[in-house]
Design an enzyme around this catalytic site. Structure first.
Site, PDB file in Angstrom:
ATOM      1  N   CYS A  97       4.918  57.352  57.277  1.00 57.76           N
ATOM      2  CA  CYS A  97       5.084  55.923  57.012  1.00 57.76           C
ATOM      3  C   CYS A  97       3.837  55.459  56.281  1.00 57.76           C
ATOM      4  CB  CYS A  97       5.257  55.176  58.329  1.00 57.76           C
ATOM      5  SG  CYS A  97       5.179  53.377  58.179  1.00 57.76           S
ATOM      6  N   CYS A 257       7.369  48.027  54.149  1.00 58.35           N
ATOM      7  CA  CYS A 257       7.503  49.486  54.226  1.00 58.35           C
ATOM      8  C   CYS A 257       6.646  50.057  53.112  1.00 58.35           C
ATOM      9  CB  CYS A 257       8.962  49.903  54.067  1.00 58.35           C
ATOM     10  SG  CYS A 257       9.196  51.708  53.986  1.00 58.35           S
TER      11      CYS A 257
END
Length: 319
Positions: A97, A257
């Site tokens: 991530c 994100c």
């Protein structure tokens, strides 16, 4: 850790552009978080709350647990002794991530485990390989950001997808028909859809996961992006700007994100190149939680830069 036994876990809550995480330091590598415990930690009503859970563990311990990627990490970079074990809010394992890497680095730094004064930056392991992090100045001069070499990226659809601008179709609730989309891989899968207007982006209903066809084998994050054109910075650099919302697999819509911002910028850059526009390498991507900078690097890698903040610490007891 014995499954089912009440266990007190020290944690830190952190976020990167409001993509938030529960961070746990497991420096001995003996904490075995179950999917149910991850879901409990990430629960915003019954737990700490977050888009995911990040365990800081020795890379060697991840290798001993049978994950060959950890052996590959240590073979590539012996200094990457700490591993970012990332779990989505639903308990599923994710490759990595982008926002999480920056928050992980801030967490490791707070524990005295990361040396960002090293000329080569801080190296850490992920299921998408070695990531390297350095400090950079925020674009507005307001403080310090973390910049992460996210490694190589590619278009799963190859040159044909680059030329046509699409290799998938995405349907969002409320649309009359699916729309063309471009697949981008950054070690985790993304599918990017272009929108013409910021107003449409704001109105999107992402409470339900978009339908993607064909569905990638491991699922996909879906980015909806509005290209906002180009501008020249005070230093004379031409940069692109885009605005994005994202639906993350295993989580739902999130405020940001990091890998998704990279995918969105790279998709817009690919579409521009297909239309004959000279490629812009630096992009500022606006997400609901703030601003991120994406740079396409000459070696085929991509760099993500943005803030990371540790909010509070505590202890929680989990069965």
């Amino acid at each position: 850790m014995t499954h089912g036994a009440p266990t007190g876990i020290r944690f830190t809550k952190g976020h990167g552009t409001q993509n938030d995480f529960v961070l746990v330091a497991d420096t001995r590598g003996d904490l075995d978080l179950t999917p149910e415990q991850v879901r409990r930690l990430a629960d915003r009503r019954a737990g700490v709350g977050g888009d995911g859970v990040i365990r800081l563990a020795p890379t060697a311990a991840i290798a001993r647990a049978g994950e060959t990627v950890a052996d590959d990490v240590l073979a590539e970079e012996p200094r990457a002794i700490w591993f970012m074990d990332y779990r989505n809010a639903d308990g599923s394992i994710a490759e990595m991530c982008g926002n999480g890497v920056r928050v992980f680095t801030a967490f490791a730094e707070s524990l005295g485990l990361a040396d960002l004064d090293d000329a080569d930056g801080f190296a850490l392991g992920t299921r998408a390989g070695v990531k390297r992090v350095r400090r950079v100045a925020a674009p507005d001069g307001s403080g310090t950001w973390y910049a992460v070499d996210m490694g190589p990226w590619f278009l799963p659809g190859g040159q044909e997808a680059a030329a046509t601008g699409a290799d998938a179709a995405v349907a969002v609730r409320g649309w009359d028909a699916p729309r063309p989309a471009l697949s981008v891989d950054l070690g985790n899968p993304h599918t990017v859809v272009a929108l013409a207007e910021a107003d449409e982006l704001e109105r999107l209903d992402l409470t339900v996961a978009p339908d993607v066809a064909p569905v990638p084998p491991r699922g996909t994050n879906v980015e909806l992006v509005v290209p906002l054109g180009e501008e020249r910075t005070a230093a004379g650099e031409v940069v692109g700007r885009a605005r994005m919302r994202v639906h993350e697999r295993g989580v739902g819509e999130t405020r940001s994100c990091g890998t998704g911002a990279c995918a969105a910028a790279l998709a817009v850059r690919t579409w521009a190149a297909a239309g004959g526009t000279p490629a812009v390498d630096t992009w500022f991507v606006e997400v609901p939680g703030g601003l991120l900078r994406v740079r396409a690097l000459p070696d085929g890698h991509v760099e993500l830069a943005g803030p990371a903040e540790l909010v509070f610490t505590g202890e929680v007891t989990l069965a």
